[in-house]
Motif scaffolding. Structure first.
Motif, PDB file in Angstrom:
ATOM      1  N   VAL A  44       0.886  -0.742   0.266  1.00 28.25           N
ATOM      2  CA  VAL A  44      -0.344   0.042  -0.225  1.00 28.25           C
ATOM      3  C   VAL A  44       1.771   1.377   0.356  1.00 28.25           C
ATOM      4  O   VAL A  44       1.698   0.912   1.235  1.00 28.25           O
ATOM      5  N   LEU A  45       0.970   1.744  -1.258  1.00 25.46           N
ATOM      6  CA  LEU A  45       1.466   3.253  -1.165  1.00 25.46           C
ATOM      7  C   LEU A  45       1.611   4.254  -0.255  1.00 25.46           C
ATOM      8  O   LEU A  45       0.278   4.550  -0.077  1.00 25.46           O
ATOM      9  N   GLN A  62      -4.880  -4.398   3.950  1.00 30.23           N
ATOM     10  CA  GLN A  62      -5.886  -2.933   4.430  1.00 30.23           C
ATOM     11  C   GLN A  62      -5.375  -1.765   4.132  1.00 30.23           C
ATOM     12  O   GLN A  62      -4.130  -1.550   3.573  1.00 30.23           O
ATOM     13  N   ILE A  63      -6.662  -1.432   3.315  1.00 22.67           N
ATOM     14  CA  ILE A  63      -6.097  -0.135   3.231  1.00 22.67           C
ATOM     15  C   ILE A  63      -6.429   1.264   3.653  1.00 22.67           C
ATOM     16  O   ILE A  63      -7.942   0.986   4.653  1.00 22.67           O
ATOM     17  N   VAL A  64      -5.702   2.495   4.582  1.00 24.40           N
ATOM     18  CA  VAL A  64      -6.005   3.372   5.259  1.00 24.40           C
ATOM     19  C   VAL A  64      -6.351   4.955   5.041  1.00 24.40           C
ATOM     20  O   VAL A  64      -5.575   4.634   3.943  1.00 24.40           O
ATOM     21  N   ALA A  69      -3.035   3.443  -3.256  1.00 24.85           N
ATOM     22  CA  ALA A  69      -2.280   3.243  -4.113  1.00 24.85           C
ATOM     23  C   ALA A  69      -1.618   1.459  -4.105  1.00 24.85           C
ATOM     24  O   ALA A  69      -1.333   1.751  -3.238  1.00 24.85           O
ATOM     25  N   LEU A  70      -1.671   0.504  -5.036  1.00 22.86           N
ATOM     26  CA  LEU A  70      -1.943  -0.768  -4.811  1.00 22.86           C
ATOM     27  C   LEU A  70      -0.025  -1.356  -5.953  1.00 22.86           C
ATOM     28  O   LEU A  70      -0.358  -0.617  -7.155  1.00 22.86           O
ATOM     29  N   ARG A  71       1.547  -1.232  -4.713  1.00 21.52           N
ATOM     30  CA  ARG A  71       2.479  -1.362  -5.719  1.00 21.52           C
ATOM     31  C   ARG A  71       2.768  -3.362  -6.113  1.00 21.52           C
ATOM     32  O   ARG A  71       2.597  -3.858  -5.163  1.00 21.52           O
ATOM     33  N   PHE A  72       1.972  -3.420  -7.392  1.00 18.54           N
ATOM     34  CA  PHE A  72       2.847  -5.034  -7.308  1.00 18.54           C
ATOM     35  C   PHE A  72       4.059  -5.309  -7.880  1.00 18.54           C
ATOM     36  O   PHE A  72       4.536  -4.799  -8.394  1.00 18.54           O
ATOM     37  N   GLN A  73       4.845  -6.373  -6.834  1.00 20.83           N
ATOM     38  CA  GLN A  73       6.473  -6.571  -7.633  1.00 20.83           C
ATOM     39  C   GLN A  73       6.598  -8.085  -7.331  1.00 20.83           C
ATOM     40  O   GLN A  73       5.649  -9.254  -6.050  1.00 20.83           O
ATOM     41  N   HIS A  74       7.228  -8.603  -8.344  1.00 22.53           N
ATOM     42  CA  HIS A  74       8.273  -9.815  -8.453  1.00 22.53           C
ATOM     43  C   HIS A  74       9.002  -9.575  -9.040  1.00 22.53           C
ATOM     44  O   HIS A  74       8.842  -8.735  -9.984  1.00 22.53           O
ATOM     45  N   LYS A  82      -1.690   0.302  -8.934  1.00 27.59           N
ATOM     46  CA  LYS A  82      -3.089  -0.237  -9.477  1.00 27.59           C
ATOM     47  C   LYS A  82      -4.089   1.024  -7.962  1.00 27.59           C
ATOM     48  O   LYS A  82      -3.388   0.627  -7.287  1.00 27.59           O
ATOM     49  N   VAL A  83      -4.107   1.715  -8.892  1.00 27.66           N
ATOM     50  CA  VAL A  83      -4.930   2.728  -7.906  1.00 27.66           C
ATOM     51  C   VAL A  83      -6.604   2.157  -7.730  1.00 27.66           C
ATOM     52  O   VAL A  83      -7.187   2.201  -8.699  1.00 27.66           O
ATOM     53  N   ILE A  84      -7.035   1.689  -6.288  1.00 22.01           N
ATOM     54  CA  ILE A  84      -8.361   1.976  -5.952  1.00 22.01           C
ATOM     55  C   ILE A  84      -9.274   2.854  -6.008  1.00 22.01           C
ATOM     56  O   ILE A  84      -9.344   3.346  -4.638  1.00 22.01           O
ATOM     57  N   GLU A  85      -9.685   2.774  -6.787  1.00 18.11           N
ATOM     58  CA  GLU A  85     -11.109   4.226  -6.579  1.00 18.11           C
ATOM     59  C   GLU A  85     -12.335   3.813  -6.449  1.00 18.11           C
ATOM     60  O   GLU A  85     -13.142   3.965  -5.851  1.00 18.11           O
TER      61      GLU A  85
END
Length: 98
Positions: A44-45, A62-64, A69-74, A82-85
């Motif tokens: 969660v950025l 959990q987003i607060v 915005a979530l960052r996915f890394q592998h 991805k921004v959760i709107e």
């Protein structure tokens, strides 16, 4: 005067609750073929909240408040943000190889 103070305290209490509301975001991370990816870091950025996807590619964080915005890394894939709107809790993320 006392009534005004009381009303201001109630308004402040409600606004603080709304600013720091928590939403659980759940989803699935897949590769370009649609196969689940395990071990994807989900961050969660703007916070120190970090999770990861399980063997089935499923994740939950959990987003607060305003941090949406979530960052996915592998290691073998290009990072994706991805921004959760919406208040929708289910997200599907597809990562592309490096």
């Amino acid at each position: 005067m006392r009534l005004l103070t009381y009303l201001m305290l109630i308004a402040l209490s409600i606004s603080m609750h709304l600013c720091y509301a928590q939403v659980t975001v759940r989803g699935v991370v897949t590769d370009e073929a649609g196969l689940p990816l395990s071990g994807v870091q989900v961050e969660v950025l703007g916070t120190q909240i970090v999770g990861s996807s399980d063997l089935d590619g499923k994740f939950q964080v959990q987003i607060v408040g305003k941090h949406r915005a979530l960052r996915f890394q592998h290691v073998a894939y290009i990072s994706y943000t991805k921004v959760i709107e919406e208040t929708s809790v289910l997200q599907y993320v597809k990562l592309v190889p490096v």
